[in-house]
Design a protein around this motif. Structure first.
Motif, PDB file in Angstrom:
ATOM      1  N   MET A 190      -9.015   9.365  11.226  1.00 11.73           N
ATOM      2  CA  MET A 190      -8.770   8.848   9.877  1.00 11.73           C
ATOM      3  C   MET A 190     -10.095   8.551   9.166  1.00 11.73           C
ATOM      4  O   MET A 190     -10.248   8.840   7.985  1.00 11.73           O
ATOM      5  CB  MET A 190      -7.892   7.598   9.993  1.00 11.73           C
ATOM      6  N   MET A 193     -11.577  11.754   7.942  1.00 11.44           N
ATOM      7  CA  MET A 193     -10.809  12.336   6.833  1.00 11.44           C
ATOM      8  C   MET A 193     -11.005  11.551   5.552  1.00 11.44           C
ATOM      9  O   MET A 193     -10.988  12.113   4.456  1.00 11.44           O
ATOM     10  CB  MET A 193      -9.318  12.407   7.199  1.00 11.44           C
ATOM     11  N   GLN A 194     -11.201  10.229   5.699  1.00 15.35           N
ATOM     12  CA  GLN A 194     -11.426   9.416   4.507  1.00 15.35           C
ATOM     13  C   GLN A 194     -12.701   9.856   3.778  1.00 15.35           C
ATOM     14  O   GLN A 194     -12.741   9.888   2.554  1.00 15.35           O
ATOM     15  CB  GLN A 194     -11.542   7.959   4.938  1.00 15.35           C
ATOM     16  N   THR A 197     -11.568  13.254   2.069  1.00 15.73           N
ATOM     17  CA  THR A 197     -10.506  13.291   1.052  1.00 15.73           C
ATOM     18  C   THR A 197     -10.574  12.113   0.089  1.00 15.73           C
ATOM     19  O   THR A 197      -9.922  12.141  -0.954  1.00 15.73           O
ATOM     20  CB  THR A 197      -9.101  13.229   1.706  1.00 15.73           C
ATOM     21  N   THR A 205      -3.032  11.908   4.073  1.00 21.62           N
ATOM     22  CA  THR A 205      -4.060  12.700   4.757  1.00 21.62           C
ATOM     23  C   THR A 205      -3.417  13.892   5.473  1.00 21.62           C
ATOM     24  O   THR A 205      -3.909  15.023   5.405  1.00 21.62           O
ATOM     25  CB  THR A 205      -4.815  11.800   5.755  1.00 21.62           C
ATOM     26  N   TRP A 208      -2.562  16.422   2.983  1.00 23.24           N
ATOM     27  CA  TRP A 208      -3.771  17.157   2.561  1.00 23.24           C
ATOM     28  C   TRP A 208      -4.085  18.263   3.573  1.00 23.24           C
ATOM     29  O   TRP A 208      -4.423  19.394   3.220  1.00 23.24           O
ATOM     30  CB  TRP A 208      -4.941  16.161   2.450  1.00 23.24           C
TER      31      TRP A 208
END
Ligand code: KDG
Length: 308
Positions: A190, A193-194, A197, A205, A208
């Motif tokens: 996470m 990915m933060q 994105t 997420t 996405w």
């Protein structure tokens, strides 16, 4: 034949075990090397593809892999470039890495480094965001490796392992978006990915990732909140294990290697993730990425305690 062939860069590790003193414990790191050793300790048959320097550290790595039962027939020794190195320092926000790796032997790999034919004999090829980030020729090599794997019917496993010291975020986003589509198993965190994105919501997420064209199984790692398995049909939350971590370096790699090993041994996704969670938790109980990696007996003990 091999359960898992991994491709990437091993790094000698210097881990600061006492904050007040300038004392460092030498160990071994490098995400894909950590993962392949974790997998071997769970009983998988493994090989590693990389390049090391013709130096003491390169020889230590070759000894380490051999001792762990990891096949080294695809490891190249570079006569001029060195084996990479990193430092781990610990603070209130967890661990931080400093690298001395530019120009390392592994960063000089090219698609010609794949001629050993090992990928064609594997069930899984495991690569990561770090394998893709260390240089453009390494990035090309990972793409070539994924093509070979797909051509030979091997599955591709990709761990996001985003290290923004190694590449700009725009390049990381573009390359990871492209490669997650080629992966049969994508293991993003996470946190990573933060950065890519800009949102911190797990469901969005996963959307996405799916909208980006990923078709394989995705296991989104949420840190202390566990993980979510998205098999393309349903999304299954999995709880985390709480432990008093000493050093979380390499925990994600232990998760990846253990998950792949258990899949090769026939586990369903949920069982494999539960096992990998227990293995990853155990791997944080000592300093270093490799030394504390648990063996299958220890993980089984731990799982027994949990289900008792
Ligand atoms: O996941 C742990 C790795 O990050 C560590 O062993 C060092 O490979 C490494 C890197 O490039 O950060």
């Amino acid at each position: 034949d091999f359960d898992i062939v991994a491709l990437g860069e091993p790094l000698v590790e210097l881990n600061q075990t006492h904050q007040e003193q300038r004392q460092y414990l030498q160990g071994f790191g490098g995400d894909t090397s950590n993962a392949v050793i974790a997998a071997a300790r769970q009983g998988a048959s493994c090989a590693y593809l990389t390049r090391v320097g013709d130096d003491a550290f390169g020889r230590q790595f070759l000894d380490l892999w051999r001792a762990e039962g990891v096949d080294v027939s695809g490891v190249e020794v570079d006569r001029e470039a060195h084996t990479g190195l990193y430092f781990v320092q610990h603070g209130p926000d967890g661990h931080a890495f400093s690298y001395l790796r530019r120009g390392s032997a592994a960063s000089l790999m090219t698609p010609a480094s794949l001629e050993s034919g090992l990928i064609e004999r594997a069930r899984f090829l495991h690569v990561s965001g770090i394998s893709l980030a260390i240089s453009t020729s390494a990035c090309d090599t990972v793409f070539a490796a994924m093509e070979r794997a797909r051509g030979a019917g091997a599955q591709v496993s990709l761990d996001s392992n985003l290290r923004l010291r190694l590449w700009p975020v725009d390049r990381a986003r573009a390359i990871l978006r492209e490669t997650m589509r080629m992966a049969d198993l994508f293991l993003p965190s996470m946190d990573d990915m933060q950065h890519l994105t800009g949102n911190d919501d797990p469901e969005r997420t996963l959307d996405w990732i799916r909208d980006g064209g990923a078709e394989g199984v995705v296991v989104l790692k949420l840190g202390k909140d566990g993980s979510i398995i998205d098999d393309g049909g349903k999304r299954t939350p999995m709880p985390a294990l709480r432990v008093q971590a000493v050093d979380a370096t390499g925990a994600g790699d232990c998760f990846a290697g253990s998950l792949l090993a258990r899949r090769c041994q026939g586990d369903a996704w949920e069982d494999a993730v539960r096992y990998a969670n227990a293995a990853a938790a155990l791997s944080t109980l000592g300093y270093g990425a490799v030394d504390p990696l648990p063996r299958a007996e220890q993980v089984r003990e731990r799982l027994k305690e949990l289900s008792a």
